[in-house]
Scaffold this motif. Structure first.
Motif, PDB file in Angstrom:
ATOM      1  N   CYS A   1       1.018  -1.120   0.011  1.00 40.25           N
ATOM      2  CA  CYS A   1      -0.175  -0.161   0.045  1.00 40.25           C
ATOM      3  C   CYS A   1       0.979   1.328  -0.015  1.00 40.25           C
ATOM      4  O   CYS A   1       1.913   1.160   0.794  1.00 40.25           O
ATOM      5  CB  CYS A   1      -1.078  -0.060   1.335  1.00 40.25           C
ATOM      6  N   LEU A   2       0.666   2.006  -1.020  1.00 39.60           N
ATOM      7  CA  LEU A   2       1.464   3.327  -0.870  1.00 39.60           C
ATOM      8  C   LEU A   2       0.704   4.627  -0.224  1.00 39.60           C
ATOM      9  O   LEU A   2      -0.268   4.860  -0.651  1.00 39.60           O
ATOM     10  CB  LEU A   2       1.740   3.845  -2.650  1.00 39.60           C
ATOM     11  N   VAL A   3       1.314   4.970   0.468  1.00 38.85           N
ATOM     12  CA  VAL A   3       0.981   5.928   1.491  1.00 38.85           C
ATOM     13  C   VAL A   3       1.322   7.420   0.822  1.00 38.85           C
ATOM     14  O   VAL A   3       2.707   7.535   0.946  1.00 38.85           O
ATOM     15  CB  VAL A   3       1.100   5.640   3.003  1.00 38.85           C
ATOM     16  N   LEU A   4       0.730   8.362   0.617  1.00 40.32           N
ATOM     17  CA  LEU A   4       1.134   9.535   0.120  1.00 40.32           C
ATOM     18  C   LEU A   4       0.624  10.681   0.987  1.00 40.32           C
ATOM     19  O   LEU A   4      -0.510  10.819   1.860  1.00 40.32           O
ATOM     20  CB  LEU A   4       0.340  10.192  -1.140  1.00 40.32           C
ATOM     21  N   SER A   5       1.835  11.602   1.335  1.00 40.75           N
ATOM     22  CA  SER A   5       1.744  12.789   2.103  1.00 40.75           C
ATOM     23  C   SER A   5       2.097  14.167   1.576  1.00 40.75           C
ATOM     24  O   SER A   5       3.244  14.176   1.543  1.00 40.75           O
ATOM     25  CB  SER A   5       2.608  12.689   3.376  1.00 40.75           C
ATOM     26  N   PHE A   6       1.176  14.697   0.874  1.00 42.37           N
ATOM     27  CA  PHE A   6       1.477  15.852   0.188  1.00 42.37           C
ATOM     28  C   PHE A   6       1.928  17.190   1.172  1.00 42.37           C
ATOM     29  O   PHE A   6       2.597  17.902   0.732  1.00 42.37           O
ATOM     30  CB  PHE A   6       0.290  16.480  -0.703  1.00 42.37           C
ATOM     31  N   TRP A   7       1.321  16.863   2.395  1.00 33.83           N
ATOM     32  CA  TRP A   7       1.789  17.610   3.483  1.00 33.83           C
ATOM     33  C   TRP A   7       3.295  17.623   3.679  1.00 33.83           C
ATOM     34  O   TRP A   7       3.861  18.742   4.048  1.00 33.83           O
ATOM     35  CB  TRP A   7       0.989  17.430   4.676  1.00 33.83           C
ATOM     36  N   ALA A   8       3.751  16.361   3.894  1.00 36.01           N
ATOM     37  CA  ALA A   8       5.151  16.218   4.060  1.00 36.01           C
ATOM     38  C   ALA A   8       5.913  16.030   2.742  1.00 36.01           C
ATOM     39  O   ALA A   8       7.061  15.885   2.983  1.00 36.01           O
ATOM     40  CB  ALA A   8       5.224  15.061   5.191  1.00 36.01           C
ATOM     41  N   ALA A   9       5.520  16.225   1.557  1.00 39.22           N
ATOM     42  CA  ALA A   9       6.060  16.081   0.412  1.00 39.22           C
ATOM     43  C   ALA A   9       6.862  14.776   0.164  1.00 39.22           C
ATOM     44  O   ALA A   9       7.897  14.820  -0.365  1.00 39.22           O
ATOM     45  CB  ALA A   9       7.215  17.136   0.078  1.00 39.22           C
ATOM     46  N   GLN A  10       6.091  13.550   0.824  1.00 39.08           N
ATOM     47  CA  GLN A  10       6.769  12.545   0.550  1.00 39.08           C
ATOM     48  C   GLN A  10       5.936  11.201   0.421  1.00 39.08           C
ATOM     49  O   GLN A  10       4.530  11.403   0.868  1.00 39.08           O
ATOM     50  CB  GLN A  10       7.970  12.159   1.654  1.00 39.08           C
ATOM     51  N   ALA A  11       6.239  10.307  -0.205  1.00 36.87           N
ATOM     52  CA  ALA A  11       5.331   8.847  -0.232  1.00 36.87           C
ATOM     53  C   ALA A  11       6.363   7.750   0.263  1.00 36.87           C
ATOM     54  O   ALA A  11       7.505   7.430  -0.086  1.00 36.87           O
ATOM     55  CB  ALA A  11       4.714   8.687  -1.467  1.00 36.87           C
ATOM     56  N   ARG A  12       5.541   6.686   0.821  1.00 32.17           N
ATOM     57  CA  ARG A  12       6.201   5.470   1.113  1.00 32.17           C
ATOM     58  C   ARG A  12       5.192   4.139   1.161  1.00 32.17           C
ATOM     59  O   ARG A  12       4.169   4.367   1.486  1.00 32.17           O
ATOM     60  CB  ARG A  12       6.799   5.644   2.655  1.00 32.17           C
ATOM     61  N   ALA A  13       5.804   3.177   0.694  1.00 30.04           N
ATOM     62  CA  ALA A  13       5.144   2.116   0.521  1.00 30.04           C
ATOM     63  C   ALA A  13       5.203   0.961   1.850  1.00 30.04           C
ATOM     64  O   ALA A  13       6.187   1.012   2.642  1.00 30.04           O
ATOM     65  CB  ALA A  13       5.604   1.065  -0.730  1.00 30.04           C
ATOM     66  N   PHE A  14       4.113   0.273   2.297  1.00 25.64           N
ATOM     67  CA  PHE A  14       4.050  -0.491   3.672  1.00 25.64           C
ATOM     68  C   PHE A  14       3.524  -1.961   3.179  1.00 25.64           C
ATOM     69  O   PHE A  14       2.456  -1.849   2.158  1.00 25.64           O
ATOM     70  CB  PHE A  14       3.092   0.130   4.487  1.00 25.64           C
ATOM     71  N   ASP A  15       4.134  -2.959   3.571  1.00 25.20           N
ATOM     72  CA  ASP A  15       3.594  -4.244   3.369  1.00 25.20           C
ATOM     73  C   ASP A  15       2.451  -4.697   4.416  1.00 25.20           C
ATOM     74  O   ASP A  15       1.890  -3.877   5.194  1.00 25.20           O
ATOM     75  CB  ASP A  15       4.616  -5.342   3.419  1.00 25.20           C
ATOM     76  N   SER A  16       1.785  -5.885   4.049  1.00 25.15           N
ATOM     77  CA  SER A  16       0.524  -6.211   4.791  1.00 25.15           C
ATOM     78  C   SER A  16       0.984  -6.469   6.245  1.00 25.15           C
ATOM     79  O   SER A  16      -0.244  -6.434   6.920  1.00 25.15           O
ATOM     80  CB  SER A  16       0.129  -7.406   4.313  1.00 25.15           C
ATOM     81  N   ASP A  17       1.983  -6.211   6.778  1.00 26.77           N
ATOM     82  CA  ASP A  17       2.318  -6.073   8.253  1.00 26.77           C
ATOM     83  C   ASP A  17       2.889  -4.790   8.636  1.00 26.77           C
ATOM     84  O   ASP A  17       3.206  -4.551   9.835  1.00 26.77           O
ATOM     85  CB  ASP A  17       3.719  -7.384   8.659  1.00 26.77           C
ATOM     86  N   LEU A  18       2.668  -3.904   7.854  1.00 24.07           N
ATOM     87  CA  LEU A  18       2.697  -2.387   7.973  1.00 24.07           C
ATOM     88  C   LEU A  18       4.240  -2.008   8.162  1.00 24.07           C
ATOM     89  O   LEU A  18       4.494  -1.065   8.811  1.00 24.07           O
ATOM     90  CB  LEU A  18       2.028  -1.962   9.208  1.00 24.07           C
TER      91      LEU A  18
END
Length: 276
Positions: free
Chosen positions: A120-137
């Protein structure tokens, strides 16, 4: 919705905007901040807790202690997890819907979550970055850059947002240079998730936040004064405006044909733009 009582425990209200009828439910801890509809129940984020609530009669089934004053809920992995977001936080608590337990992840101020094949790709335009997480977070090592922005709205593979700049907070007196906040630049932008780039921009003078999408695929926007705007996402231009009867202190709900907003004295007013 809940009444604006400054965080005092209060009863939930279910408002039928068509008929004006109100159903009262159980009490919650503080004012209602955000809501997410799970498969069987509602998850309600309040000032001091997270509540699991019956869809039908607003009975509170469970109350989970969470960090106070979260702002909004971000579903992840098709609703298996829900992140509790708040601006300017480096770490974010995440709820497991199945177990009702919380886990904290190293992700600042999530705005959106995009489910992919294996993560799951989590996007933060507020922090100007994105990061992927697996099913175990567990997070991926690589962080991807994003443009600074506010109130992103996803439309397919595109995200429409308000480009922003970071400046000294304007509501802090005396002015404190170390206290900063994000402010819109008066522009609109479309970010393509497939190419990972801003593909086009438009003008959005006076628009402070994007609040949803209507039944015609137009973006609903609002400002800090008394105006709602409908925006064509292809041209990134305002196609209609509506002057509110009174200043909105918060947008209570944005739907396909209308928006409900709260006034300073606690009333709920509805604007129907289906005829526009």
């Amino acid at each position: 919705m809940s009444l604006a009582t400054g965080g005092i425990p209060q009863r939930l209200r279910l408002v039928n905007v068509a008929s004006g009828t109100v159903v009262k439910g159980d009490s919650i801890r503080g004012d209602l901040r955000d809501a997410w509809a799970g498969d069987s129940d509602l998850w309600l984020l309040t000032a001091y807790a997270l509540h699991r609530v019956s869809r039908t009669d607003l009975t509170v089934k469970a109350t989970i202690k969470v960090p106070t004053f979260r702002w909004w809920l971000i579903p992840m992995f098709a609703g298996r997890f829900v992140a509790l977001s708040q601006p300017e936080r480096v770490r974010t608590p995440v709820l497991s819907v199945a177990t009702g337990t919380m886990k904290t992840i190293a992700m600042p101020t999530p705005d959106l979550a995009v489910d992919q094949d294996d993560d799951c790709l989590v996007l933060s335009f507020w922090a100007a970055q994105a990061r992927a997480f697996d099913s175990d977070l567990k997070p991926a090592r690589v962080k991807r850059e994003l443009p600074l922005g506010l109130t992103p709205v996803r439309l397919g593979d595109e995200v429409i947002f308000l480009p922003a700049t970071r400046d000294v907070a304007r509501n802090v007196y005396p002015r404190e240079p170390s206290v900063t906040w994000l402010y819109p630049t008066g522009r609109l932008a479309a970010f393509d998730l497939s190419t990972w780039a801003v593909t086009r921009e438009g003008t959005a003078e006076g628009v402070d936040r994007l609040v949803g999408v209507d039944s015609g695929g137009r973006i609903v926007a609002a400002d800090s004064a008394k105006t709602l705007s409908l925006i064509d996402p292809r041209k990134l231009s305002v196609v209609a405006r509506w002057n509110l009867a009174e200043r909105a202190v918060s947008i209570a709900q944005a739907g396909p044909t209308s928006i409900a907003y709260r006034t300073r004295d606690g009333r709920l007013l509805v604007v129907d733009w289906s005829s526009l």
